[in-house]
Write a protein that holds these residues in place. Structure first.
Motif, short mmCIF file in Angstrom:
data_model
loop_
_atom_site.label_atom_id
_atom_site.label_comp_id
_atom_site.label_asym_id
_atom_site.label_seq_id
_atom_site.Cartn_x
_atom_site.Cartn_y
_atom_site.Cartn_z
N LYS A 92 14.63 9.32 -30.59
CA LYS A 92 14.95 10.21 -29.48
C LYS A 92 13.78 11.15 -29.19
CE LYS A 92 19.13 8.74 -28.78
NZ LYS A 92 20.30 9.58 -29.06
N VAL A 93 13.52 11.36 -27.91
CA VAL A 93 12.47 12.29 -27.47
C VAL A 93 13.06 13.25 -26.44
CG1 VAL A 93 10.57 10.70 -27.90
CG2 VAL A 93 11.69 10.71 -25.66
N VAL A 94 12.37 14.37 -26.26
CA VAL A 94 12.71 15.29 -25.18
C VAL A 94 11.63 15.15 -24.11
CG1 VAL A 94 11.57 17.21 -26.39
CG2 VAL A 94 13.13 17.69 -24.49
N GLU A 95 12.06 14.91 -22.89
CA GLU A 95 11.15 14.76 -21.75
C GLU A 95 11.28 15.97 -20.85
OE1 GLU A 95 10.86 11.02 -19.16
OE2 GLU A 95 11.86 12.48 -17.84
N ILE A 96 10.13 16.59 -20.53
CA ILE A 96 10.09 17.78 -19.67
C ILE A 96 9.30 17.43 -18.42
CG2 ILE A 96 9.36 20.18 -19.51
CD1 ILE A 96 9.41 20.19 -22.65
N ARG A 120 5.14 14.60 -16.75
CA ARG A 120 6.21 14.32 -17.71
C ARG A 120 5.62 14.48 -19.11
NH1 ARG A 120 7.62 9.49 -14.55
NH2 ARG A 120 9.54 9.84 -13.36
N ALA A 121 6.09 15.49 -19.84
CA ALA A 121 5.66 15.71 -21.22
C ALA A 121 6.77 15.22 -22.15
CB ALA A 121 5.37 17.19 -21.47
N VAL A 122 6.38 14.45 -23.16
CA VAL A 122 7.35 13.86 -24.08
C VAL A 122 7.01 14.28 -25.51
CG1 VAL A 122 8.28 11.69 -24.99
CG2 VAL A 122 7.73 11.89 -22.55
N LEU A 123 8.02 14.83 -26.22
CA LEU A 123 7.84 15.28 -27.59
C LEU A 123 9.01 14.77 -28.44
CD1 LEU A 123 7.26 17.96 -25.49
CD2 LEU A 123 6.11 18.70 -27.57
N ILE A 124 8.84 14.80 -29.77
CA ILE A 124 9.90 14.35 -30.68
C ILE A 124 11.05 15.33 -30.63
CG2 ILE A 124 10.46 13.79 -33.07
CD1 ILE A 124 7.48 13.17 -33.49
N ALA A 125 12.23 14.85 -30.33
CA ALA A 125 13.38 15.73 -30.12
C ALA A 125 13.78 16.50 -31.36
CB ALA A 125 14.56 14.92 -29.58
N ASP A 126 13.91 15.83 -32.52
CA ASP A 126 14.40 16.53 -33.72
C ASP A 126 13.36 17.46 -34.33
OD1 ASP A 126 12.67 14.75 -34.88
OD2 ASP A 126 14.18 13.67 -36.05
N LYS A 127 12.10 17.35 -33.89
CA LYS A 127 11.05 18.25 -34.36
C LYS A 127 11.09 19.58 -33.61
CE LYS A 127 6.07 18.27 -35.33
NZ LYS A 127 4.81 17.46 -35.26
N PHE A 128 11.65 19.55 -32.40
CA PHE A 128 11.71 20.76 -31.57
C PHE A 128 13.14 20.97 -31.06
CE2 PHE A 128 7.42 18.94 -31.15
CZ PHE A 128 6.67 19.99 -31.67
#
Length: 263
Positions: free
Chosen positions: A135-139, A154-162
């Motif tokens: 899972k990732v978080v997309e902003i 579109r910035a994508v980061l690891i969801a459970d890390k943030f």
């Protein structure tokens, strides 16, 4: 017009010969010389004035102005005629945020937050971020300069890390500053891949351009201070408003790591 007279003094026919250069190309060179000495938003002289000052035919001048307009170096505004458009300059090797770089463009920067969502990682994101649970978080954001859209991101980061990052409103707010203050994570270095693409219906609507208009497509892979993958970002930038440059100091002092780890 003084700049036009300066051009004639520096590049007049008595000092420089143009050979195998079309009148339109010659006119473009003259006009770019003029715009270099003008400020952003300054009114551009009329075609009649330019014809008289520079001595180029009206036909060649009109074609040259059309070329400058198509490349975004001048713009047409209702009741103001043509005005000079100074493009925002971005350094390919700068690790500052896009917002920080655009803030130096001398124009009013606005960040429009579109949405955030948690979703499954796409294969290319998974390969870089090594997402644990997939899972990732997309902003998604749009940046405006003087109320004109210039980038969609579109910035994508690891969801459970943030955790809870998807709940942050990024209107006029820096992602990197948020990561540093909220999670003590700093973007340290990365890699960018720059290519050309044409605006599709979606991008045209977000960036207020015509379908098919040329855009920069910039894919960034960013690492944090612990050398861990941090962010996978795709940005689309309007070519007529943005100019990329390559600038680095001490590049000739670079040395490969020659440490011999063999035993």
């Amino acid at each position: 017009m003084d700049r036009a007279n300066d051009y004639q003094k520096c590049y007049g026919n008595d000092q420089m010969e143009y050979r195998d250069v079309s009148p339109t190309v010659q006119a473009e060179e003259m006009l770019r010389y003029l715009t270099n000495g003008m400020t952003d938003g300054e009114s551009f002289p009329s075609e009649r004035t330019l014809t008289e000052k520079i001595g180029i035919s009206r036909t060649s001048l009109h074609a040259a102005i059309t070329q400058l307009r198509n490349s975004g170096e001048v713009t047409s505004q209702e009741r103001r005629g043509m005005t000079v458009n100074k493009k925002a300059i971005l350094n390919m090797l700068d690790m500052s945020s896009m917002s920080d770089e655009l803030n130096h463009a001398g124009k009013k920067l606005t960040i429009r937050f579109l949405n955030s969502q948690i979703r499954p990682a796409e294969p290319v994101e998974e390969a870089f971020l090594t997402v644990g649970d997939g899972k990732v978080v997309e902003i998604s954001r749009v940046r405006d300069l003087n109320e004109v859209p210039v980038t969609f991101e579109r910035a994508v980061l690891i969801a459970d890390k943030f955790p809870q990052l998807e709940k942050v409103d990024f209107t006029n707010r820096s992602l990197y500053q948020t990561l540093a203050s909220k999670y003590q994570i700093k973007a340290t270095y990365g890699r960018e891949e720059i290519a050309y693409c044409a605006a599709d219906d979606f991008l045209a609507s977000k960036l207020s351009v015509q379908v098919g208009e040329p855009l920069y497509r910039v894919v960034s892979r960013t690492y944090d201070q612990h050398d861990q993958p941090l962010e996978y970002t795709t940005q689309y930038l309007v070519g007529k408003h943005i100019k990329y440059r390559f600038y680095a100091k001490g590049i000739f002092d670079y040395r490969e790591d020659d440490t011999n780890d063999s035993v």
